[in-house]
Design an enzyme around this catalytic site. Structure first.
Site, PDB file in Angstrom:
ATOM      1  N   HIS A 379       0.798  -1.235   0.000  1.00  0.00           N
ATOM      2  CA  HIS A 379       0.000   0.000   0.000  1.00  0.00           C
ATOM      3  C   HIS A 379       0.823   1.274   0.000  1.00  0.00           C
ATOM      4  O   HIS A 379       0.269   2.364   0.143  1.00  0.00           O
ATOM      5  CB  HIS A 379      -0.913   0.052   1.227  1.00  0.00           C
ATOM      6  CG  HIS A 379      -1.983  -0.985   1.253  1.00  0.00           C
ATOM      7  ND1 HIS A 379      -3.236  -0.783   0.720  1.00  0.00           N
ATOM      8  CD2 HIS A 379      -1.986  -2.244   1.738  1.00  0.00           C
ATOM      9  CE1 HIS A 379      -3.962  -1.872   0.904  1.00  0.00           C
ATOM     10  NE2 HIS A 379      -3.221  -2.783   1.514  1.00  0.00           N
ATOM     11  N   LYS A 576       0.991  14.537   0.430  1.00  0.00           N
ATOM     12  CA  LYS A 576      -0.396  14.800   0.020  1.00  0.00           C
ATOM     13  C   LYS A 576      -0.610  16.280  -0.296  1.00  0.00           C
ATOM     14  O   LYS A 576      -1.617  16.672  -0.859  1.00  0.00           O
ATOM     15  CB  LYS A 576      -1.373  14.323   1.097  1.00  0.00           C
ATOM     16  CG  LYS A 576      -1.411  12.792   1.244  1.00  0.00           C
ATOM     17  CD  LYS A 576      -2.328  12.364   2.373  1.00  0.00           C
ATOM     18  CE  LYS A 576      -2.250  10.884   2.718  1.00  0.00           C
ATOM     19  NZ  LYS A 576      -2.957   9.995   1.774  1.00  0.00           N
ATOM     20  N   LYS A 682     -14.724   8.382  -3.378  1.00  0.00           N
ATOM     21  CA  LYS A 682     -15.948   8.725  -2.633  1.00  0.00           C
ATOM     22  C   LYS A 682     -16.492  10.091  -3.085  1.00  0.00           C
ATOM     23  O   LYS A 682     -17.697  10.264  -3.269  1.00  0.00           O
ATOM     24  CB  LYS A 682     -15.655   8.749  -1.129  1.00  0.00           C
ATOM     25  CG  LYS A 682     -15.310   7.381  -0.568  1.00  0.00           C
ATOM     26  CD  LYS A 682     -14.606   7.440   0.787  1.00  0.00           C
ATOM     27  CE  LYS A 682     -13.896   6.124   1.058  1.00  0.00           C
ATOM     28  NZ  LYS A 682     -12.919   6.193   2.172  1.00  0.00           N
TER      29      LYS A 682
HETATM   30  C1  26V Z   1       2.561   1.942   7.895  1.00  0.00           C
HETATM   31  C2  26V Z   1       2.895   1.980   9.215  1.00  0.00           C
HETATM   32  C3  26V Z   1       4.306   1.950   9.556  1.00  0.00           C
HETATM   33  C4  26V Z   1       4.520   1.568  10.989  1.00  0.00           C
HETATM   34  C5  26V Z   1       3.644   2.345  11.904  1.00  0.00           C
HETATM   35  C6  26V Z   1       2.194   2.085  11.631  1.00  0.00           C
HETATM   36  C7  26V Z   1       1.889   2.064  10.184  1.00  0.00           C
HETATM   37  C8  26V Z   1       0.576   2.096   9.779  1.00  0.00           C
HETATM   38  C9  26V Z   1       0.269   2.044   8.452  1.00  0.00           C
HETATM   39  C10 26V Z   1       1.266   1.968   7.514  1.00  0.00           C
HETATM   40  C11 26V Z   1       0.954   1.840   6.077  1.00  0.00           C
HETATM   41  C12 26V Z   1       0.250   2.975   5.538  1.00  0.00           C
HETATM   42  C13 26V Z   1      -0.016   2.688   4.122  1.00  0.00           C
HETATM   43  C14 26V Z   1      -1.323   3.234   3.686  1.00  0.00           C
HETATM   44  O1  26V Z   1      -2.206   3.548   4.447  1.00  0.00           O
HETATM   45  N1  26V Z   1      -1.453   3.319   2.402  1.00  0.00           N
HETATM   46  C15 26V Z   1      -2.643   3.815   1.795  1.00  0.00           C
HETATM   47  O2  26V Z   1      -3.403   2.690   1.396  1.00  0.00           O
HETATM   48  C16 26V Z   1      -4.608   3.068   0.772  1.00  0.00           C
HETATM   49  C17 26V Z   1      -5.360   1.805   0.490  1.00  0.00           C
HETATM   50  O3  26V Z   1      -4.690   1.031  -0.438  1.00  0.00           O
HETATM   51  C18 26V Z   1      -4.317   3.863  -0.477  1.00  0.00           C
HETATM   52  O4  26V Z   1      -5.530   4.264  -1.044  1.00  0.00           O
HETATM   53  C19 26V Z   1      -3.461   5.082  -0.158  1.00  0.00           C
HETATM   54  O5  26V Z   1      -3.085   5.728  -1.325  1.00  0.00           O
HETATM   55  C20 26V Z   1      -2.238   4.652   0.607  1.00  0.00           C
HETATM   56  O6  26V Z   1      -1.514   5.776   1.068  1.00  0.00           O
END
Ligand code: 26V
Length: 838
Positions: A379, A576, A682
């Site tokens: 992601h 963003k 959305k």
């Molecule tokens: C990474 C981490 C790193 C460690 C700490 C906690 C944590 C929590 C989440 C993440 C990953 C974040 C990645 C994310 O949210 N990506 C988003 O995913 C969406 C669904 O696929 C996408 O629409 C967005 O563009 C993307 O930024």
């Protein structure tokens, strides 16, 4: 309880009780009024005369829940009987929001429940507001998991969502003197009417300790892990009901408990605090959601969370499989496990341990089963968000899993070197161990190696994955990466949040779109129908009035619903580019002040979103938006032509009010950095026009909506990469653009922060320097594109035509379509009709 009479329902009871063979219940108001009253009386112990709104909320949830249970039992029995393949969606985050409206709507009970409550003088809309917004996620990744759960239920794909039951979800945000303040969130404070604790479904999870090799005569040697510490994972199940109640799946969230809640020896010797230490240490694992999504957490507790929920889920999957089948050989035929990002990637090693060490399966066979069972979704490409763990930490916490990772890596490297002839540089790129940064385990490589399919979440993102993070692994396994563009559930993001628009759509094209959202395309022919367009615009205006009311209530600021509502809501991140938006706002402010006689188009700039508590730059951006808002909104020279609002505490429920109320949707990330975006979908589904870069799913939205109906600007991903490689600097660009220069100067000279004039000097300085996020580089085109929108607003018929085209052409971005593709291409699960999607 007071002795006042219990209100008599108006019908006599004819409804059969739920049994293991549920009979359909009547869906009329009388029956529902009776059922809600029964819950109020016998589950909550309240009479109508003393019941508070919270009691009505609980009673309503419980009454609706009974009906879900009827369907839940039927669904479970059907899946068991047919031996259907199940999807297990492993995700650290499920950003589900409120469930009552979803449940009522999917069961077709909106009217009868409303009427039933009205009999007691209770307003369903007010009851709904009392349900806590379950925020077990940070942003896009967590919300996608929630949309996917709803879509799997709606498309009848048998599924379990596996995650963590955090006691405290994503923090509550307040704004004090313009700055973000984080407060703890407490969604479970009043209990949770949707969940079922399954005390009997509990597994031991080990940490630390030693691994020994046991050799017994006549048997191959095996490894035995003796953890130093054990905690219990207890299941809490929430039913997720699909459209028309046809199918119900389970969201199973794990809660950590100590095996021994009170250490009796310590307790009896008077050490009452010490007696509880183990309990506290265990429960800490599921106490709080990490509120960062842009850089890796790095703390031991995070790795403990990841292993805790991975191991519990896998033990559950294996146990359930063995209840039906006598071997694990056919695991991959019956279960597909989807890894939602790398957060559950340790599952690859843990499943190998269960198969090899516990169930005695030979290594190669176990690896075959593992790869056939797992698939992995990436992601984000942000290097700082890619998870890696120091080897010494991993080894100390998960010694056996570390050994297994070494063994997987040895096989991988052997194959790469001997069969594929990779050189040392390429080997170090595919290795599961990063040898360059103090030796770390790379969770992305582990998830990739252990999966038969790896996917990105938009066409562009998937291509970039092949060229960047997984370049060498992609060369080694060119068939493995595929694309699955994200989607959003139309039930929540159109039917529930925009009922008036749905009524209008139904009048035009009939009700078929409710069962097949791609039929929205039939709306296209109404885009040039003036009377339809006007009605479409009237619905939008009413939705804007609703949002204006919320803004008035929360911020005591008036915004004119007749102005353009230009909205950017999402996590606050440099990539963003909320900063680009607010600089453009400042430039517009300058222009309005210097040329007040011009015919300016009134605009309301709406922002909302949370910054990770430790992300200083993002917090500064929030502060700047609030500072700019304070100055502009108080300046009589602007004459309400421009307003800026930052709505605190963005969450799913607020999004449901905001999405239908937007005229303009801001999707302006630096190209190449937003994996997909789902807010973009959305907004457009609800008829907003997008101003956006060629990034993430915007690219595919452009293809579906058509270039005439979307506003694209800015550098492409390739141009961004080139500019960075060529040492792009912001200052020369700024020098050439007087508007940008003036806006930036006013920000850095303290025009918006008079009490602390230097506050934004470094933020602004970053643009003059490397301009890493290409804000200076994209500014002029962004400005020009905004002015084109201003002009278009004057031709409202044309604007509305374009808005209708947006709604009509967004059907493809339903998560039902995404789920259909996963089911067909990756999981090989779900009804044939779903797998047959084109
Ligand atoms: C990474 C981490 C790193 C460690 C700490 C906690 C944590 C929590 C989440 C993440 C990953 C974040 C990645 C994310 O949210 N990506 C988003 O995913 C969406 C669904 O696929 C996408 O629409 C967005 O563009 C993307 O930024």
């Amino acid at each position: 309880m007071q002795d006042s009479a219990i209100a008599k329902p108006q019908a006599t009871r004819k409804v059969p009780r739920a049994t293991n063979n549920p009979l359909p219940r009547a869906n009329d108001t009388d029956t529902l009024a009776l059922e809600i009253l029964e819950k109020l009386t016998y589950s909550l112990g309240k009479t109508t005369s003393v019941a508070r709104m919270h009691d009505w909320m609980d009673a309503t949830c419980l009454a609706v829940r009974d009906r879900i249970i009827d369907h839940w039992i039927a669904s479970t029995q059907k899946v068991t009987k047919e031996h259907s393949k199940r999807v297990c969606y492993l995700s650290m985050e499920f950003l589900i929001g409120r469930l009552l409206r979803d449940a009522i709507n999917n069961l077709g009970l909106s009217e009868p429940v409303k009427q039933a409550l009205a009999r007691y003088g209770v307003d369903l809309d007010l009851v709904e507001l009392l349900e806590p917004d379950a925020a077990l996620g940070n942003g896009g990744l967590g919300r996608l998991a929630a949309c996917f759960m709803e879509s799997m239920a709606s498309t009848e794909v048998p599924a379990f969502g596996y995650g963590i039951r955090y006691v405290h979800g994503f923090f509550r945000q307040e704004i004090a003197d313009g700055a973000q303040v984080e407060l703890p969130e407490d969604w479970l404070a009043h209990g949770n009417p949707w969940e079922f604790e399954r005390r009997e479904t509990a597994y031991e999870i080990g940490f630390g300790g030693k691994v020994t090799m046991v050799e017994e005569p006549g048997r191959p040697p095996r490894y035995v892990w003796r953890p130093a510490e054990r905690v219990l994972a207890v299941a809490f199940d929430t039913p997720i009901v699909g459209w028309r109640g046809k199918h119900v799946n389970t969201l199973r969230l794990w809660s950590a408990q100590a095996l021994d809640p009170i250490l009796l020896d310590a307790f009896n010797s008077g050490d009452h605090i010490g007696a509880l230490l183990e309990s506290n240490r265990a429960e800490a694992i599921t106490r709080v959601l990490y509120p960062a999504d842009s850089h890796q957490a790095g703390q031991e507790l995070r790795l403990r969370q990841e292993f805790f929920f991975s191991s519990a889920s896998l033990q559950d999957i294996v146990r359930r499989h063995l209840q039906t089948y006598d071997s694990l050989d056919n695991l991959a035929d019956k279960v597909a496990i989807q890894l939602n990002d790398t957060h559950p990637a340790v599952s690859v090693a843990e499943l190998m341990r269960l198969l090899v060490d516990i169930h005695g399966i030979e290594w190669d066979k176990a690896w075959e089963i593992t790869q056939a069972t797992f698939s992995y979704t990436n992601h984000t490409l942000l290097p700082e968000a890619l998870e890696t763990w120091p080897i010494h930490l991993f080894e100390r916490l998960l010694p056996r899993q570390m050994q297994i990772i070494y063994a997987i890596n040895a096989d991988l490297i052997r194959h790469a070197r001997l069969d594929k002839g990779l050189d040392d540089g390429q080997i170090s790129a595919v290795s599961l161990i990063d040898e360059n940064n103090g030796r770390r385990v790379r969770m992305g490589q582990l998830a990739f190696a252990g999966s038969h399919a790896v996917n990105g979440v938009s066409a562009l993102h998937t291509e970039l994955m092949k060229e960047t993070v997984f370049r060498d692994l992609h060369r080694l396994y060119p068939e493995r990466i595929e694309n699955k563009t994200n989607g959003v559930t139309p039930r929540r993001w159109l039917f529930e949040c925009n009922p008036d628009l749905c009524k209008l759509i139904e009048e035009a094209i009939g009700p078929g779109f409710r069962d097949n959202i791609e039929l929205l395309a039939e709306l296209d022919k109404f885009a040039d129908d003036a009377s339809f367009r006007d009605k479409f615009a009237a619905v939008k205006l009413a939705n804007k009035q609703r949002l204006a009311k919320v803004v008035e209530e929360r911020l005591a600021t008036y915004v004119d619903p007749k102005a353009i509502f230009d909205i950017q809501v999402k996590r606050i991140h440099e990539y963003k580019r909320q900063f680009l938006n607010i600089i453009e706002t400042v430039a517009l402010y300058d222009q309005i002040r210097s040329s007040p006689h011009l015919d300016w188009t009134p605009r309301v700039k709406v922002f909302a979103g949370k910054a990770a508590p430790s992300y200083q730059e993002a917090k500064q951006i929030i502060h700047l938006i609030n500072d700019v808002a304070r100055v502009i909104n108080a300046d009589p020279a602007v004459r309400n032509l421009l307003k800026v609002v930052f709505i605190p505490n963005y969450n799913v429920s607020l999004a449901e009010i905001i999405m239908p109320a937007a005229d303009v949707s801001e999707q302006i990330s630096t190209a190449g950095l937003e994996a997909s975006g789902t807010g973009n979908m959305k907004f457009a589904l609800n008829g907003a026009l997008t101003i956006g870069t060629l990034d993430g799913a915007n690219v595919e939205m452009l293809e579906h909506i058509g270039a005439d109906n979307i506003f694209i600007f800015g550098l492409t991903a390739e141009e961004v990469a080139n500019a960075r490689a060529n040492g792009h600097m912001g200052q020369p660009v700024i020098e050439r653009q007087p508007l940008l220069r003036a806006a930036l100067e006013s920000i850095e000279n303290g025009v918006f922060s008079e009490n602390d004039p230097g506050r934004y000097r470094s933020l602004a300085g970053s643009l003059r320097d490397r301009d890493w996020w290409m804000i200076a580089a994209d500014f002029q085109e962004y400005w020009n594109t905004q002015r084109r929108l201003d002009e278009l607003w004057l031709d409202r018929a044309k604007w509305n035509t374009m808005a209708v085209h947006n709604t009509a052409r967004m059907g493809w971005f339903s998560s039902d379509r995404s789920i259909g593709e996963y089911a067909r291409d990756i999981w090989k699960a779900g009804p044939k009709s779903i797998q047959a999607i084109s």
